[in-house]
Scaffold this active site. Structure first.
Site, PDB file in Angstrom:
ATOM      1  N   LYS A  13       0.825  -1.227   0.000  1.00  0.00           N
ATOM      2  CA  LYS A  13       0.000   0.000   0.000  1.00  0.00           C
ATOM      3  C   LYS A  13       0.853   1.269   0.000  1.00  0.00           C
ATOM      4  O   LYS A  13       0.608   2.187  -0.756  1.00  0.00           O
ATOM      5  CB  LYS A  13      -0.890   0.065   1.254  1.00  0.00           C
ATOM      6  CG  LYS A  13      -1.911  -1.024   1.391  1.00  0.00           C
ATOM      7  CD  LYS A  13      -2.839  -0.737   2.564  1.00  0.00           C
ATOM      8  CE  LYS A  13      -2.187  -0.693   3.929  1.00  0.00           C
ATOM      9  NZ  LYS A  13      -1.727  -1.975   4.458  1.00  0.00           N
ATOM     10  N   ARG A  87      -9.158   1.397   9.334  1.00  0.00           N
ATOM     11  CA  ARG A  87      -8.828  -0.002   9.611  1.00  0.00           C
ATOM     12  C   ARG A  87      -9.869  -0.665  10.483  1.00  0.00           C
ATOM     13  O   ARG A  87      -9.712  -1.823  10.863  1.00  0.00           O
ATOM     14  CB  ARG A  87      -7.494  -0.070  10.324  1.00  0.00           C
ATOM     15  CG  ARG A  87      -6.314  -0.433   9.423  1.00  0.00           C
ATOM     16  CD  ARG A  87      -5.090  -0.181  10.241  1.00  0.00           C
ATOM     17  NE  ARG A  87      -3.974  -0.991   9.974  1.00  0.00           N
ATOM     18  CZ  ARG A  87      -2.828  -0.492   9.482  1.00  0.00           C
ATOM     19  NH1 ARG A  87      -2.759   0.744   9.097  1.00  0.00           N
ATOM     20  NH2 ARG A  87      -1.793  -1.266   9.370  1.00  0.00           N
ATOM     21  N   ARG A 121      11.030  -6.318   3.893  1.00  0.00           N
ATOM     22  CA  ARG A 121      10.860  -4.871   3.668  1.00  0.00           C
ATOM     23  C   ARG A 121      11.958  -4.069   4.369  1.00  0.00           C
ATOM     24  O   ARG A 121      12.344  -4.358   5.492  1.00  0.00           O
ATOM     25  CB  ARG A 121       9.479  -4.478   4.204  1.00  0.00           C
ATOM     26  CG  ARG A 121       9.171  -3.024   4.208  1.00  0.00           C
ATOM     27  CD  ARG A 121       7.698  -2.784   4.189  1.00  0.00           C
ATOM     28  NE  ARG A 121       7.000  -3.279   5.381  1.00  0.00           N
ATOM     29  CZ  ARG A 121       5.689  -3.228   5.519  1.00  0.00           C
ATOM     30  NH1 ARG A 121       4.940  -2.761   4.552  1.00  0.00           N
ATOM     31  NH2 ARG A 121       5.124  -3.671   6.609  1.00  0.00           N
ATOM     32  N   ARG A 170      11.607  -2.229   9.958  1.00  0.00           N
ATOM     33  CA  ARG A 170      10.657  -1.829  10.996  1.00  0.00           C
ATOM     34  C   ARG A 170      10.629  -2.873  12.106  1.00  0.00           C
ATOM     35  O   ARG A 170      10.633  -4.072  11.821  1.00  0.00           O
ATOM     36  CB  ARG A 170       9.259  -1.719  10.384  1.00  0.00           C
ATOM     37  CG  ARG A 170       8.993  -0.418   9.702  1.00  0.00           C
ATOM     38  CD  ARG A 170       7.714  -0.422   8.924  1.00  0.00           C
ATOM     39  NE  ARG A 170       6.563  -0.977   9.629  1.00  0.00           N
ATOM     40  CZ  ARG A 170       5.325  -0.941   9.178  1.00  0.00           C
ATOM     41  NH1 ARG A 170       5.062  -0.366   8.020  1.00  0.00           N
ATOM     42  NH2 ARG A 170       4.329  -1.474   9.852  1.00  0.00           N
ATOM     43  N   ARG A 182      -0.529  -9.298  13.089  1.00  0.00           N
ATOM     44  CA  ARG A 182      -1.071  -8.171  12.312  1.00  0.00           C
ATOM     45  C   ARG A 182      -1.983  -8.675  11.194  1.00  0.00           C
ATOM     46  O   ARG A 182      -2.982  -8.039  10.856  1.00  0.00           O
ATOM     47  CB  ARG A 182       0.075  -7.315  11.756  1.00  0.00           C
ATOM     48  CG  ARG A 182       0.625  -6.367  12.811  1.00  0.00           C
ATOM     49  CD  ARG A 182       2.081  -6.021  12.580  1.00  0.00           C
ATOM     50  NE  ARG A 182       2.334  -5.340  11.346  1.00  0.00           N
ATOM     51  CZ  ARG A 182       3.482  -5.418  10.652  1.00  0.00           C
ATOM     52  NH1 ARG A 182       4.473  -6.159  11.085  1.00  0.00           N
ATOM     53  NH2 ARG A 182       3.624  -4.764   9.543  1.00  0.00           N
TER      54      ARG A 182
HETATM   55  P1  AMP Z   1       1.224   0.472   9.052  1.00  0.00           P
HETATM   56  O1  AMP Z   1       2.463   1.276   8.851  1.00  0.00           O
HETATM   57  O2  AMP Z   1       0.057   1.021   8.268  1.00  0.00           O
HETATM   58  O3  AMP Z   1       1.431  -0.993   8.837  1.00  0.00           O
HETATM   59  O4  AMP Z   1       0.816   0.643  10.604  1.00  0.00           O
HETATM   60  C1  AMP Z   1       1.688   0.253  11.643  1.00  0.00           C
HETATM   61  C2  AMP Z   1       0.938   0.193  12.971  1.00  0.00           C
HETATM   62  O5  AMP Z   1       0.397   1.496  13.290  1.00  0.00           O
HETATM   63  C3  AMP Z   1      -0.250  -0.756  13.008  1.00  0.00           C
HETATM   64  O6  AMP Z   1       0.133  -2.096  13.279  1.00  0.00           O
HETATM   65  C4  AMP Z   1      -1.070  -0.141  14.143  1.00  0.00           C
HETATM   66  O7  AMP Z   1      -0.487  -0.436  15.413  1.00  0.00           O
HETATM   67  C5  AMP Z   1      -0.869   1.359  13.898  1.00  0.00           C
HETATM   68  N1  AMP Z   1      -1.896   1.909  12.979  1.00  0.00           N
HETATM   69  C6  AMP Z   1      -1.684   2.473  11.757  1.00  0.00           C
HETATM   70  N2  AMP Z   1      -2.840   2.891  11.203  1.00  0.00           N
HETATM   71  C7  AMP Z   1      -3.820   2.568  12.082  1.00  0.00           C
HETATM   72  C8  AMP Z   1      -5.238   2.711  12.094  1.00  0.00           C
HETATM   73  N3  AMP Z   1      -5.911   3.265  11.055  1.00  0.00           N
HETATM   74  N4  AMP Z   1      -5.920   2.274  13.187  1.00  0.00           N
HETATM   75  C9  AMP Z   1      -5.285   1.735  14.240  1.00  0.00           C
HETATM   76  N5  AMP Z   1      -3.959   1.533  14.293  1.00  0.00           N
HETATM   77  C10 AMP Z   1      -3.210   1.959  13.233  1.00  0.00           C
END
Ligand code: AMP
Length: 230
Positions: A13, A87, A121, A170, A182
């Site tokens: 994404k 989400r 990644r 990460r 996740r």
């Molecule tokens: P991402 O970089 O999008 O994979 O997000 C990394 C982490 O940030 C996720 O595993 C959640 O802990 C938190 N996070 C990001 N976006 C959201 C969201 N819309 N709602 C809740 N937690 C989020």
């Protein structure tokens, strides 16, 4: 044009959204990036969210929705692509009250591919840069979907092509159990968002089975097909 890019962790994404940001001249808003930045700077918000982030759990809706609301206010609520939001169905309902969404780009992939891509990644350590690389070299067919995903490597190992900063993995990508958690969180809490939007917003369903430039071309073609691009 107001878009959402939706999909499981590891589906690319961020990569597609960054490319669409420059190709379409729209603003990418990634809640995950905002949280990572706040955690790194050890701000009040960072301290509140770090435990959820480190466990691979979702940050509570009341925090995430406020963060998104502020980010949208900064860009006068138009011409954006949301990456990683909504989400949960609660987040989608809150978003509905703030802005109109024109289409959802829904990225699909098999779990085994997502795990491989996530573990491989590497991202840029400069929070102002969106450099994003992948060491995995995937060529396989699952359920008749042929995946051809060569690695996306920087010219100099470990260094970002765009800004020269160091690349890193990460923390939530290092641990296989955390990646699986996740993916479960995605299945249980995020997938229902698709059913919330079905029939309300136009969907573009795309398998992440080719390199990013080809996927981005497919997305642009689909945006034309539904009349959002000339
Ligand atoms: P991402 O970089 O999008 O994979 O997000 C990394 C982490 O940030 C996720 O595993 C959640 O802990 C938190 N996070 C990001 N976006 C959201 C969201 N819309 N709602 C809740 N937690 C989020």
């Amino acid at each position: 044009m107001n878009l959402i890019i939706f999909g499981p962790p590891g589906s690319g994404k961020g990569t597609y959204a960054s490319r669409l940001e420059s190709k379409l001249g729209i603003k990418r808003i990634a809640t995950g990036d905002i949280f990572r930045d706040e955690i790194k700077k050890n701000t009040e918000l960072g301290k509140k969210v770090v435990k959820f982030y480190n466990r691979g759990e979702l940050v509570p809706d009341y925090i995430t929705i406020e963060v998104l609301r502020k980010a949208l206010e900064e860009i006068v609520k138009k011409n954006f692509i949301l990456d990683g939001f909504p989400r949960t169905v609660e987040q989608a309902k809150a978003l509905e009250k703030i802005v109109k969404i024109d289409a959802i780009i829904n990225i699909l992939a098999h779990e085994e591919i997502l795990i491989e891509k996530t573990q491989a990644r590497r991202i840029c350590s400069n929070t102002k840069c969106d450099g994003n690389y992948n060491l995995a070299d995937i060529r396989k067919t699952i359920d008749n979907i042929e995946y051809i995903l060569p690695p996306i490597l920087p010219k100099k190992p470990g260094i970002c092509d765009k800004c020269g900063s160091e690349l890193y993995q990460r923390a939530d990508d290092e641990d296989l159990e955390l990646i699986k958690r996740r993916l479960r969180v995605y299945e249980e809490q995020s997938k229902p968002v698709i059913f919330f939007y079905k029939g309300k917003v136009r969907f573009i369903d795309i398998y992440m089975n080719r390199p990013p430039e080809q996927i981005v071309e497919r997305i642009l073609q689909e945006l034309k097909n539904i009349g959002l691009l000339p």
